[in-house]
Design an enzyme around this catalytic site. Structure first.
Site, PDB file in Angstrom:
ATOM      1  N   ASN A   1      11.643  37.913  67.422  1.00 45.00           N
ATOM      2  CA  ASN A   1      12.147  37.529  68.742  1.00 45.00           C
ATOM      3  C   ASN A   1      13.489  38.201  68.988  1.00 45.00           C
ATOM      4  O   ASN A   1      13.969  38.984  68.162  1.00 45.00           O
ATOM      5  CB  ASN A   1      12.250  36.000  68.862  1.00 45.00           C
ATOM      6  CG  ASN A   1      13.133  35.401  67.794  1.00 45.00           C
ATOM      7  OD1 ASN A   1      14.310  35.725  67.678  1.00 45.00           O
ATOM      8  ND2 ASN A   1      12.556  34.511  66.984  1.00 45.00           N
TER       9      ASN A   1
ATOM     10  N   ALA B   1      19.505  29.419  64.123  1.00 45.70           N
ATOM     11  CA  ALA B   1      18.493  30.465  63.966  1.00 45.70           C
ATOM     12  C   ALA B   1      17.338  30.238  64.929  1.00 45.70           C
ATOM     13  O   ALA B   1      17.150  29.140  65.465  1.00 45.70           O
ATOM     14  CB  ALA B   1      17.985  30.492  62.526  1.00 45.70           C
TER      15      ALA B   1
ATOM     16  N   ASP C   1       7.588  30.318  65.507  1.00 45.06           N
ATOM     17  CA  ASP C   1       6.717  29.143  65.446  1.00 45.06           C
ATOM     18  C   ASP C   1       5.387  29.457  64.766  1.00 45.06           C
ATOM     19  O   ASP C   1       4.739  28.568  64.221  1.00 45.06           O
ATOM     20  CB  ASP C   1       6.443  28.614  66.857  1.00 45.06           C
ATOM     21  CG  ASP C   1       7.681  28.013  67.487  1.00 45.06           C
ATOM     22  OD1 ASP C   1       8.543  27.504  66.746  1.00 45.06           O
ATOM     23  OD2 ASP C   1       7.807  28.069  68.728  1.00 45.06           O
TER      24      ASP C   1
ATOM     25  N   LYS D   1      -1.629  49.744  56.706  1.00 47.21           N
ATOM     26  CA  LYS D   1      -1.398  49.860  58.142  1.00 47.21           C
ATOM     27  C   LYS D   1      -2.702  49.744  58.909  1.00 47.21           C
ATOM     28  O   LYS D   1      -3.694  50.407  58.591  1.00 47.21           O
ATOM     29  CB  LYS D   1      -0.735  51.204  58.456  1.00 47.21           C
ATOM     30  CG  LYS D   1      -0.483  51.418  59.942  1.00 47.21           C
ATOM     31  CD  LYS D   1       0.114  52.796  60.209  1.00 47.21           C
ATOM     32  CE  LYS D   1       0.260  53.030  61.713  1.00 47.21           C
ATOM     33  NZ  LYS D   1       0.807  54.380  61.988  1.00 47.21           N
TER      34      LYS D   1
ATOM     35  N   PRO E   1       5.905  26.113  59.334  1.00 43.31           N
ATOM     36  CA  PRO E   1       6.531  24.798  59.172  1.00 43.31           C
ATOM     37  C   PRO E   1       7.687  24.645  60.151  1.00 43.31           C
ATOM     38  O   PRO E   1       8.389  25.623  60.466  1.00 43.31           O
ATOM     39  CB  PRO E   1       7.013  24.810  57.722  1.00 43.31           C
ATOM     40  CG  PRO E   1       7.095  26.252  57.341  1.00 43.31           C
ATOM     41  CD  PRO E   1       6.012  26.927  58.112  1.00 43.31           C
TER      42      PRO E   1
ATOM     43  N   PHE F   1      19.408  23.706  68.088  1.00 39.24           N
ATOM     44  CA  PHE F   1      19.497  24.505  69.312  1.00 39.24           C
ATOM     45  C   PHE F   1      18.155  24.476  70.026  1.00 39.24           C
ATOM     46  O   PHE F   1      17.099  24.546  69.385  1.00 39.24           O
ATOM     47  CB  PHE F   1      19.868  25.951  68.988  1.00 39.24           C
ATOM     48  CG  PHE F   1      21.348  26.175  68.825  1.00 39.24           C
ATOM     49  CD1 PHE F   1      22.069  26.855  69.793  1.00 39.24           C
ATOM     50  CD2 PHE F   1      22.017  25.681  67.718  1.00 39.24           C
ATOM     51  CE1 PHE F   1      23.433  27.054  69.650  1.00 39.24           C
ATOM     52  CE2 PHE F   1      23.372  25.872  67.557  1.00 39.24           C
ATOM     53  CZ  PHE F   1      24.095  26.565  68.529  1.00 39.24           C
TER      54      PHE F   1
ATOM     55  N   LYS G   1      13.146  15.576  65.984  1.00 39.86           N
ATOM     56  CA  LYS G   1      13.634  16.262  64.786  1.00 39.86           C
ATOM     57  C   LYS G   1      14.753  15.489  64.093  1.00 39.86           C
ATOM     58  O   LYS G   1      15.346  15.975  63.124  1.00 39.86           O
ATOM     59  CB  LYS G   1      14.101  17.674  65.158  1.00 39.86           C
ATOM     60  CG  LYS G   1      12.988  18.545  65.736  1.00 39.86           C
ATOM     61  CD  LYS G   1      13.517  19.899  66.199  1.00 39.86           C
ATOM     62  CE  LYS G   1      12.462  20.674  66.994  1.00 39.86           C
ATOM     63  NZ  LYS G   1      11.375  21.175  66.159  1.00 39.86           N
TER      64      LYS G   1
END
Length: 398
Positions: free
Chosen positions: A209, A274, A278, A288, A305, A324, A342
């Site tokens: 990401n 961080a 997901d 490859k 996880p 975050f 969480k």
């Protein structure tokens, strides 16, 4: 108070030069000793006499000016400065500082000093966002130069956008934080996560990401400067590690999970900045993967996880857990839901689609959410955001 501290203030030829007068005034009220160096262009906007009156000291402009004392001014000022500040810092000054050009009194003194350097950029939006300016900015930051601002708003040229110099009170607060740093985290163990994770597809491809790690690194640096023993668990980024911080590199979400499970119970404050993936590829190809002759290529992904939830399940008495929530819609609702699920104490929520917020930029716009309410913050540098997060974490801990 800044008694006994010597500030050398550089003033360049930006229209915001008039604001530097208030910076000098505020510093003097805090009992700092202030010397002002002006560029020739700055003297076209504000008379040196103004700064001489406010600082009660002669202003330096010309490197070769004949003076009664025989010290070499650009060296003597560089040596006795506790901090050098440039406000406003134009694109030209930033370019010279980044490339070691010393062609006037200010740039020569900046090159000679060993003191911390703080710049307050101020320029037109186009100049601020130009690739050259942003590259120079990153060069300066990598060398330890501190920045404050710029902010956004209506500019003197008539444009509206980024490039407005920070207000004098913000600049003085930044000076105070460097010269008189808080030490309110001494004895605390703080773990910060930062950056993206990488999920392999084959030996040459991966899923990831846009996280740059800047927010997490700012948090780690700020916590260390406030006296904490800091562990920075970092995914792959292109940022120099803060001095004095233990850096633990990780790559995948699985490796991040293992690291956190090993270390989380020994920490006083855990800040998970961080951006772990997901999902991961169910089967990583050993070789490859070649093109499929026009046929669709299908990847089967399985869920990784949930690291933050796993840490929350192992929460120890007295620990403060910070998470975050980087969202693109329903920001507050999603962030509050994550806070509960969480088992976190503080959630830092932001809309990553907003200008000046999210991945890759040096600023952020966040809302600090606890079980008792939400505190929105204006756009500010990620280092300033980090200080607010640490302040809130300490409040929750107490």
């Amino acid at each position: 108070m800044l008694s006994g501290k010597h500030v050398v203030l550089g003033v360049t030829g930006g229209i915001a030069a008039y604001k530097a007068c208030e910076v000098v005034s505020r510093l003097r009220k805090l009992h700092a000793e202030v010397d002002v160096i002006m560029t020739q262009n700055a003297t076209r906007l504000v008379q040196p006499l103004t700064f001489e009156t406010l600082s009660n000291r002669p202003v330096c402009v010309d490197t070769f000016a004949r003076v009664e004392s025989w010290d070499v001014k650009h060296i003597s000022l560089a040596q006795k400065a506790d901090i050098m500040v440039v406000a406003p810092a134009t694109a030209n000054l930033m370019a010279k500082l980044a490339h070691g050009i010393a062609d006037d009194m200010l740039s020569t003194t900046l090159l000679a000093t060993k003191a911390p350097i703080l710049i307050a950029p101020a320029m037109n939006t186009g100049m601020w966002t130009a690739a050259a300016t942003q590259q120079n900015l990153q060069t300066l930051i990598s060398r330890g130069v501190k920045t404050v601002g710029p902010g956004s708003g209506f500019l003197a040229c008539g444009d509206t956008g980024s490039g407005r110099m920070s207000e004098p009170v913000e600049i003085v607060e930044a000076i105070q934080s460097i010269l008189c740093p808080k030490r309110d985290m001494e004895g605390l163990r703080v773990l910060v996560t930062a950056g993206p994770t990488v999920e392999r597809i084959d030996p040459v491809r991966y899923l990831t990401n846009d996280s740059s790690g800047k927010m997490g690194y700012a948090l780690a640096e700020a916590a260390h400067q406030r006296g904490a023993q800091v562990t920075l668990v970092s995914g792959p980024v292109h940022i120099a590690a803060p001095n004095g911080v233990e850096v633990v590199p990780v790559t995948s979400t699985a490796s991040l999970y293992e690291c956190m499970m090993e270390r989380c119970e020994q920490q006083d404050i855990i800040i998970q900045a961080a951006a772990p993936a997901d999902y991961r590829v169910e089967h990583i190809a050993e070789q490859k993967i070649k093109k499929q002759s026009g046929e669709p290529f299908v990847l089967t992904l399985v869920e990784n996880p949930d690291v933050a939830r796993a840490v929350g399940q192992r929460k120890q008495p007295g620990q403060v857990l910070v998470g975050f929530a980087a969202e693109t819609q329903n920001v507050m609702c999603n962030a509050q839901d994550k806070l509960q699920k969480k088992n976190l104490d503080l959630m830092v929520a932001n809309d990553v689609t907003a200008e000046g917020a999210g991945f890759g930029v040096d600023t952020n716009i966040v809302t600090l959410i606890t079980r008792d309410g939400a505190t929105p913050l204006p756009k500010m540098s990620k280092r300033e955001v980090a200080e607010h997060i640490l302040d809130k974490a300490l409040t929750l801990r107490s």
